[in-house]
Structures are given as C-alpha cells and as structure tokens.
Design an enzyme around this catalytic site. Structure first.
Site, PDB file in Angstrom:
ATOM      1  N   HIS A  98       6.557 -22.730  23.668  1.00  0.00           N
ATOM      2  CA  HIS A  98       7.864 -22.418  24.274  1.00  0.00           C
ATOM      3  C   HIS A  98       8.111 -23.331  25.463  1.00  0.00           C
ATOM      4  CE1 HIS A  98       4.787 -19.769  26.030  1.00  0.00           C
ATOM      5  NE2 HIS A  98       5.457 -19.867  27.166  1.00  0.00           N
ATOM      6  N   HIS A 100      10.276 -23.707  28.926  1.00  0.00           N
ATOM      7  CA  HIS A 100      11.045 -22.955  29.922  1.00  0.00           C
ATOM      8  C   HIS A 100      12.204 -23.814  30.415  1.00  0.00           C
ATOM      9  CE1 HIS A 100       7.933 -19.774  30.827  1.00  0.00           C
ATOM     10  NE2 HIS A 100       7.135 -20.684  30.301  1.00  0.00           N
TER      11      HIS A 100
HETATM   12  P1  DGP Z   1       3.966 -18.825  29.648  1.00  0.00           P
HETATM   13  O1  DGP Z   1       3.219 -18.466  30.905  1.00  0.00           O
HETATM   14  O2  DGP Z   1       4.456 -20.275  29.697  1.00  0.00           O
HETATM   15  O3  DGP Z   1       3.186 -18.514  28.391  1.00  0.00           O
HETATM   16  O4  DGP Z   1       5.269 -17.923  29.687  1.00  0.00           O
HETATM   17  C1  DGP Z   1       5.502 -16.847  28.837  1.00  0.00           C
HETATM   18  C2  DGP Z   1       6.830 -16.264  29.224  1.00  0.00           C
HETATM   19  O5  DGP Z   1       7.217 -15.374  28.177  1.00  0.00           O
HETATM   20  C3  DGP Z   1       6.826 -15.443  30.511  1.00  0.00           C
HETATM   21  O6  DGP Z   1       7.652 -16.101  31.472  1.00  0.00           O
HETATM   22  C4  DGP Z   1       7.389 -14.096  30.133  1.00  0.00           C
HETATM   23  C5  DGP Z   1       7.946 -14.319  28.742  1.00  0.00           C
HETATM   24  N1  DGP Z   1       7.790 -13.182  27.838  1.00  0.00           N
HETATM   25  C6  DGP Z   1       6.629 -12.545  27.527  1.00  0.00           C
HETATM   26  N2  DGP Z   1       6.851 -11.564  26.642  1.00  0.00           N
HETATM   27  C7  DGP Z   1       8.188 -11.579  26.390  1.00  0.00           C
HETATM   28  C8  DGP Z   1       9.027 -10.792  25.540  1.00  0.00           C
HETATM   29  O7  DGP Z   1       8.597  -9.877  24.839  1.00  0.00           O
HETATM   30  N3  DGP Z   1      10.340 -11.099  25.538  1.00  0.00           N
HETATM   31  C9  DGP Z   1      10.859 -12.117  26.310  1.00  0.00           C
HETATM   32  N4  DGP Z   1      12.168 -12.332  26.252  1.00  0.00           N
HETATM   33  N5  DGP Z   1      10.092 -12.876  27.099  1.00  0.00           N
HETATM   34  C10 DGP Z   1       8.778 -12.606  27.138  1.00  0.00           C
END
Ligand code: DGP
Length: 134
Positions: A98, A100
């Site tokens: 992913h 950001h």
């Molecule tokens: P990273 O640390 O780069 O793996 O960021 C993961 C991001 O994913 C974190 O900023 C929060 C987001 N995240 C985790 N679970 C969910 C979810 O169930 N839904 C959404 N929309 N975001 C999520």
C-alpha cells in the site's frame, strides 16, 4: 489468506473508497495522519513493493499520482507525502502492499526521519553495491 486489505477489495470489510479501476483500489486510512490520508493498493495481493508485479506497481503509482493531486485539492493541503513501508522493520504493519497519500500542512510539525552524513568512502561503496545489484 487472512488479509484485511484483500477483504476490503472483496467488499467483506467496509471502507471509504475514493477511487478504483481494474487493478487498483484507493480508500481512506482508518488512522489518518490528517483527514484525507488515503491508501492506494493493488487488488491482487502482493506483500510489498519488493514482491509486486510490475504492471500492478505501474497502476498503483499512477493512481497515487492522480490521488495526490485530488487529495491536495480536496484538503487544501500545503504539500503531499507519498510514502510506502516495505517489510516489518521498515514500519509495514499490514502485509498487503500500500502507498500512503498524505496531505501535509504548514507547521504541522511531523518529522519523517533524521538525516545523517556519509563517512569517508561510504557513499562510493554503497553506490557501487547498488549498481551491481541492478
Ligand atoms: P503501514 O504501517 O504502512 O503498514 O500502514 C498500514 C495502515 O493501514 C495504517 O495507517 C492503518 C491502516 N489500516 C489498518 N487496518 C485498516 C482497516 O481495516 N481499514 C482501513 N481503512 N485502514 C486500515
């Protein structure tokens, strides 16, 4: 496979979707740095940038570019960070690639990393290693 983001792609978990095409989905991060913080993912599961198919990465990168423009406009941001954590020791928590897309604002005080200086010969050595690894 028990992947949260695959479940979002499949519609089994809710999300605030802002964009999708045949390869890519973009939705709001559930824990935003600022409102509008968006995640751009490939629909086909890949763990991170080091494992994603080139075509999916190209689609994710182009969607991140488009979304950077849209999020900046929608949030009236002063700047945009496009970031990606790859593997746990680089801060990756969700094991589905992913990107950001994060709006930034003058004086928001967020720091990303602490810069350092190269020691003697260190830059030349790592330059050679990277060239060799390509
Ligand atoms: P990273 O640390 O780069 O793996 O960021 C993961 C991001 O994913 C974190 O900023 C929060 C987001 N995240 C985790 N679970 C969910 C979810 O169930 N839904 C959404 N929309 N975001 C999520």
């Amino acid at each position: 496979m028990d992947c949260i983001f695959c479940k979002i792609v499949a519609g089994e978990l809710p999300s605030h979707k802002v964009y999708e095409n045949e390869r890519v989905l973009a939705f709001l991060d559930i824990h935003p740095v600022h409102p509008g913080h968006t995640l751009v993912i490939p629909k086909v599961h890949a763990r991170n940038l080091l494992e994603i198919a080139a075509e999916d990465w190209a689609a994710v990168a182009e969607a991140a570019r488009m979304l950077a423009i849209a999020v900046e406009k929608a949030t009236d941001a002063d700047g945009m960070n496009i970031m990606m954590n790859n593997r746990a020791h680089a801060g990756q928590v969700v094991d589905h690639a992913h990107v950001h897309v994060i709006p930034r604002f003058k004086g928001d005080g967020l720091r990303q990393w602490s810069p350092r200086s190269y020691k003697e010969n260190e830059a030349a050595e790592i330059e050679a290693k990277i060239r060799e690894a390509l």
